[in-house]
Design an enzyme around this catalytic site. Sequence first.
Site, PDB file in Angstrom:
ATOM      1  N   THR A   1       0.827  -1.214   0.000  1.00 20.53           N
ATOM      2  CA  THR A   1       0.000   0.000   0.000  1.00 20.53           C
ATOM      3  C   THR A   1       0.862   1.265   0.000  1.00 20.53           C
ATOM      4  OG1 THR A   1      -1.464   1.267   1.442  1.00 20.53           O
ATOM      5  CG2 THR A   1      -0.087  -0.320   2.524  1.00 20.53           C
ATOM      6  N   ASP A   2       0.285   2.358  -0.478  1.00 17.94           N
ATOM      7  CA  ASP A   2       1.001   3.649  -0.416  1.00 17.94           C
ATOM      8  C   ASP A   2       1.096   4.177   1.014  1.00 17.94           C
ATOM      9  OD1 ASP A   2      -1.697   4.302  -0.062  1.00 17.94           O
ATOM     10  OD2 ASP A   2      -1.737   5.887  -1.581  1.00 17.94           O
ATOM     11  N   GLU A   3       0.315   3.565   1.937  1.00 19.60           N
ATOM     12  CA  GLU A   3       0.279   4.107   3.303  1.00 19.60           C
ATOM     13  C   GLU A   3       1.615   3.939   4.025  1.00 19.60           C
ATOM     14  OE1 GLU A   3      -3.384   3.330   5.426  1.00 19.60           O
ATOM     15  OE2 GLU A   3      -4.462   3.040   3.551  1.00 19.60           O
TER      16      GLU A   3
ATOM     17  N   TYR B   1      -1.695  -0.475  10.969  1.00 20.23           N
ATOM     18  CA  TYR B   1      -1.828  -1.144   9.657  1.00 20.23           C
ATOM     19  C   TYR B   1      -0.629  -0.848   8.781  1.00 20.23           C
ATOM     20  CZ  TYR B   1      -3.239  -1.675   4.756  1.00 20.23           C
ATOM     21  OH  TYR B   1      -3.268  -1.985   3.416  1.00 20.23           O
TER      22      TYR B   1
ATOM     23  N   LYS C   1       2.367  -3.320   7.272  1.00 17.00           N
ATOM     24  CA  LYS C   1       2.635  -3.496   5.837  1.00 17.00           C
ATOM     25  C   LYS C   1       4.073  -3.072   5.513  1.00 17.00           C
ATOM     26  CE  LYS C   1       0.252  -4.635   2.933  1.00 17.00           C
ATOM     27  NZ  LYS C   1      -0.101  -5.982   2.372  1.00 17.00           N
TER      28      LYS C   1
HETATM   29  P1  NAD Z   1      -9.432  -7.428   2.334  1.00  8.98           P
HETATM   30  O1  NAD Z   1      -9.386  -7.139   3.794  1.00  8.98           O
HETATM   31  O2  NAD Z   1     -10.678  -7.150   1.576  1.00  8.98           O
HETATM   32  O3  NAD Z   1      -9.101  -8.978   2.090  1.00  8.98           O
HETATM   33  C1  NAD Z   1      -8.055  -9.634   2.751  1.00  8.98           C
HETATM   34  C2  NAD Z   1      -8.187 -11.123   2.461  1.00  8.98           C
HETATM   35  O4  NAD Z   1      -7.103 -11.795   3.136  1.00  8.98           O
HETATM   36  C3  NAD Z   1      -9.497 -11.752   2.981  1.00  8.98           C
HETATM   37  O5  NAD Z   1     -10.023 -12.635   2.014  1.00  8.98           O
HETATM   38  C4  NAD Z   1      -9.049 -12.502   4.225  1.00  8.98           C
HETATM   39  O6  NAD Z   1      -9.861 -13.650   4.502  1.00  8.98           O
HETATM   40  C5  NAD Z   1      -7.631 -12.905   3.844  1.00  8.98           C
HETATM   41  N1  NAD Z   1      -6.775 -13.121   5.040  1.00  8.98           N
HETATM   42  C6  NAD Z   1      -6.653 -12.294   6.103  1.00  8.98           C
HETATM   43  N2  NAD Z   1      -5.819 -12.839   7.004  1.00  8.98           N
HETATM   44  C7  NAD Z   1      -5.390 -14.022   6.474  1.00  8.98           C
HETATM   45  C8  NAD Z   1      -4.498 -15.026   6.915  1.00  8.98           C
HETATM   46  N3  NAD Z   1      -3.884 -14.944   8.111  1.00  8.98           N
HETATM   47  N4  NAD Z   1      -4.287 -16.096   6.118  1.00  8.98           N
HETATM   48  C9  NAD Z   1      -4.903 -16.212   4.910  1.00  8.98           C
HETATM   49  N5  NAD Z   1      -5.783 -15.305   4.454  1.00  8.98           N
HETATM   50  C10 NAD Z   1      -6.010 -14.202   5.222  1.00  8.98           C
HETATM   51  O7  NAD Z   1      -8.188  -6.656   1.701  1.00  8.98           O
HETATM   52  P2  NAD Z   1      -8.047  -5.949   0.286  1.00  8.98           P
HETATM   53  O8  NAD Z   1      -8.571  -4.579   0.371  1.00  8.98           O
HETATM   54  O9  NAD Z   1      -8.514  -6.874  -0.758  1.00  8.98           O
HETATM   55  O10 NAD Z   1      -6.454  -5.832   0.204  1.00  8.98           O
HETATM   56  C11 NAD Z   1      -5.660  -6.892  -0.325  1.00  8.98           C
HETATM   57  C12 NAD Z   1      -4.194  -6.509  -0.252  1.00  8.98           C
HETATM   58  O11 NAD Z   1      -3.973  -5.301  -0.989  1.00  8.98           O
HETATM   59  C13 NAD Z   1      -3.703  -6.249   1.167  1.00  8.98           C
HETATM   60  O12 NAD Z   1      -2.403  -6.770   1.268  1.00  8.98           O
HETATM   61  C14 NAD Z   1      -3.698  -4.730   1.275  1.00  8.98           C
HETATM   62  O13 NAD Z   1      -2.722  -4.301   2.179  1.00  8.98           O
HETATM   63  C15 NAD Z   1      -3.356  -4.346  -0.147  1.00  8.98           C
HETATM   64  N6  NAD Z   1      -3.858  -3.031  -0.578  1.00  8.98           N
HETATM   65  C16 NAD Z   1      -5.176  -2.713  -0.425  1.00  8.98           C
HETATM   66  C17 NAD Z   1      -5.629  -1.475  -0.874  1.00  8.98           C
HETATM   67  C18 NAD Z   1      -7.075  -1.087  -0.752  1.00  8.98           C
HETATM   68  O14 NAD Z   1      -7.430   0.071  -1.038  1.00  8.98           O
HETATM   69  N7  NAD Z   1      -7.979  -1.977  -0.385  1.00  8.98           N
HETATM   70  C19 NAD Z   1      -4.738  -0.563  -1.458  1.00  8.98           C
HETATM   71  C20 NAD Z   1      -3.400  -0.948  -1.596  1.00  8.98           C
HETATM   72  C21 NAD Z   1      -2.965  -2.174  -1.160  1.00  8.98           C
HETATM   73  P1  TYD Z   2     -10.593   3.986   4.445  1.00  8.52           P
HETATM   74  O1  TYD Z   2     -11.561   3.546   3.398  1.00  8.52           O
HETATM   75  O2  TYD Z   2     -10.652   3.354   5.797  1.00  8.52           O
HETATM   76  O3  TYD Z   2      -9.142   3.828   3.790  1.00  8.52           O
HETATM   77  P2  TYD Z   2      -7.682   4.335   4.358  1.00  8.52           P
HETATM   78  O4  TYD Z   2      -7.808   4.831   5.725  1.00  8.52           O
HETATM   79  O5  TYD Z   2      -6.884   3.080   4.292  1.00  8.52           O
HETATM   80  O6  TYD Z   2      -7.251   5.373   3.389  1.00  8.52           O
HETATM   81  O7  TYD Z   2     -10.751   5.540   4.633  1.00  8.52           O
HETATM   82  C1  TYD Z   2     -10.585   6.451   3.553  1.00  8.52           C
HETATM   83  C2  TYD Z   2     -10.690   7.845   4.096  1.00  8.52           C
HETATM   84  O8  TYD Z   2     -12.035   8.059   4.561  1.00  8.52           O
HETATM   85  C3  TYD Z   2      -9.807   8.098   5.292  1.00  8.52           C
HETATM   86  O9  TYD Z   2      -9.327   9.444   5.232  1.00  8.52           O
HETATM   87  C4  TYD Z   2     -10.730   7.933   6.493  1.00  8.52           C
HETATM   88  C5  TYD Z   2     -12.059   8.414   5.948  1.00  8.52           C
HETATM   89  N1  TYD Z   2     -13.272   7.755   6.523  1.00  8.52           N
HETATM   90  C6  TYD Z   2     -14.319   8.552   6.998  1.00  8.52           C
HETATM   91  O10 TYD Z   2     -14.263   9.796   6.987  1.00  8.52           O
HETATM   92  N2  TYD Z   2     -15.416   7.929   7.500  1.00  8.52           N
HETATM   93  C7  TYD Z   2     -15.523   6.562   7.551  1.00  8.52           C
HETATM   94  O11 TYD Z   2     -16.559   6.040   8.048  1.00  8.52           O
HETATM   95  C8  TYD Z   2     -14.448   5.765   7.039  1.00  8.52           C
HETATM   96  C9  TYD Z   2     -14.504   4.267   7.087  1.00  8.52           C
HETATM   97  C10 TYD Z   2     -13.334   6.424   6.538  1.00  8.52           C
END
Ligand code: NAD
Ligand code: TYD
Length: 353
Positions: A134-136, A159, A163
């Site tokens: 992630t970019d975070e 988080y 990561k």
């Molecule tokens: P998500 O939370 O929707 O899904 C995570 C998945 O991992 C789920 O299916 C869960 O059951 C599985 N999981 C969790 N713990 C596990 C374990 N111990 N063993 C096996 N499986 C396990 O997450 P997402 O949003 O799909 O993100 C997927 C990846 O992409 C993550 O690594 C996240 O850090 C990265 N990512 C997400 C975003 C975003 O905006 N969602 C952006 C950049 C990077």
């Molecule tokens: P989120 O979807 O949790 O992603 P991330 O924190 O990983 O970027 O949140 C996106 C942005 O929205 C973040 O600045 C927090 C804000 N947010 C709210 O204002 N209200 C909410 O209920 C949630 C879940 C997030």
Amino acid sequence: MRNFETILITGGAGFIGNHVIRHFVKNWEARIVNFDKLTYAGNLENLTDVEDSENYTFVKGCITDAKLLEEIFAEFNPDLVIHLAAESHVDRSIEEPLEFVKTNVIGTVNLLNVAKNSWKDADPEEKLFYHISTDEVYGSLGASGLFTEKTNYDPRSPYSSSKASSDHFVRAYHHTFGLPIVVSNCSNNYGPNQFPEKLIPLMINNIRSESPLPVYGDGKNVRDWLYVTDHVLAMEAIAQAGRVGETYNIGGHNEHQNIELVHNLCDLIDEKLNRDPGSSRKLIKYVTDRPGHDRRYAIDSSKIQAELGWVPHVQLKEGLSKTIDWYLDNTEWLDRVTSGTYQDYYQKMYEVR
Ligand code: NAD
Ligand code: TYD
């Protein structure tokens, strides 16, 4: 261009993972193995359209389970691992940091170890461990500037710290043990099948049910939004042609303040549901800010654009409209996910091997 016979995808039942699995099952001849623990975020209902495909196998398991992973590597002999499994929600990481250490740090190191040992006699050119991040990890930006691959790590939530730690271990396994790795760091994704705890699906769900819309702090935090299938195409390009040992930043050049985005969602849904213009905006409620809330994320994705020719295809307006349509057409999915019944069903159907 690399080709793969067997791809092990961790976290394939989650939000991004299910789009990755569906893309690879439908477009590749490779065998696709989905390894997922099915936490609250994992939902096999997302994969019903590919679950009977000949080239798809699901294994329920935890990435901290070394014995099971060794069995999976012995049985399937993957030549590509796409590692997505993670605990992914910042608010939950504030409540339970250790869960994030267990899965994101210990689970990733466990998976790296198993890959290293299982691939010890293999030609490194024929294997690839692709870590999704992630970019975070780069921390928080001021009003200007972009995260590049050279930006120093400065994670500020449990988080992003977990990561960042996993990213360091992935690179350490490359430098120390010669494991062929590649890493990508992506901005905020949105699209269908996202668990309604993240901003966009939570707001859509609450607007639909006319519940309050909780905006943290002043609502002016900025995120760089990318439609999930654009992330999947970036991953495919990196798996095929990304340089081993390198990092690629992925982002949509699509920065918006949270409040702007919530206004957009309200107005689009009012239009789609024939509500009075402006009625959903009245549901907005400013609430106490998230502790340590990062102010702004924004990605410079010029490296992946120049090296691999990847560009995002879906503009925000189109992406939001498609996302809203999906949620409004799948209210049963939303109801099962918010009530928790989806978990009983799939958890009972699959035993951990
Ligand atoms: P998500 O939370 O929707 O899904 C995570 C998945 O991992 C789920 O299916 C869960 O059951 C599985 N999981 C969790 N713990 C596990 C374990 N111990 N063993 C096996 N499986 C396990 O997450 P997402 O949003 O799909 O993100 C997927 C990846 O992409 C993550 O690594 C996240 O850090 C990265 N990512 C997400 C975003 C975003 O905006 N969602 C952006 C950049 C990077
Ligand atoms: P989120 O979807 O949790 O992603 P991330 O924190 O990983 O970027 O949140 C996106 C942005 O929205 C973040 O600045 C927090 C804000 N947010 C709210 O204002 N209200 C909410 O209920 C949630 C879940 C997030």
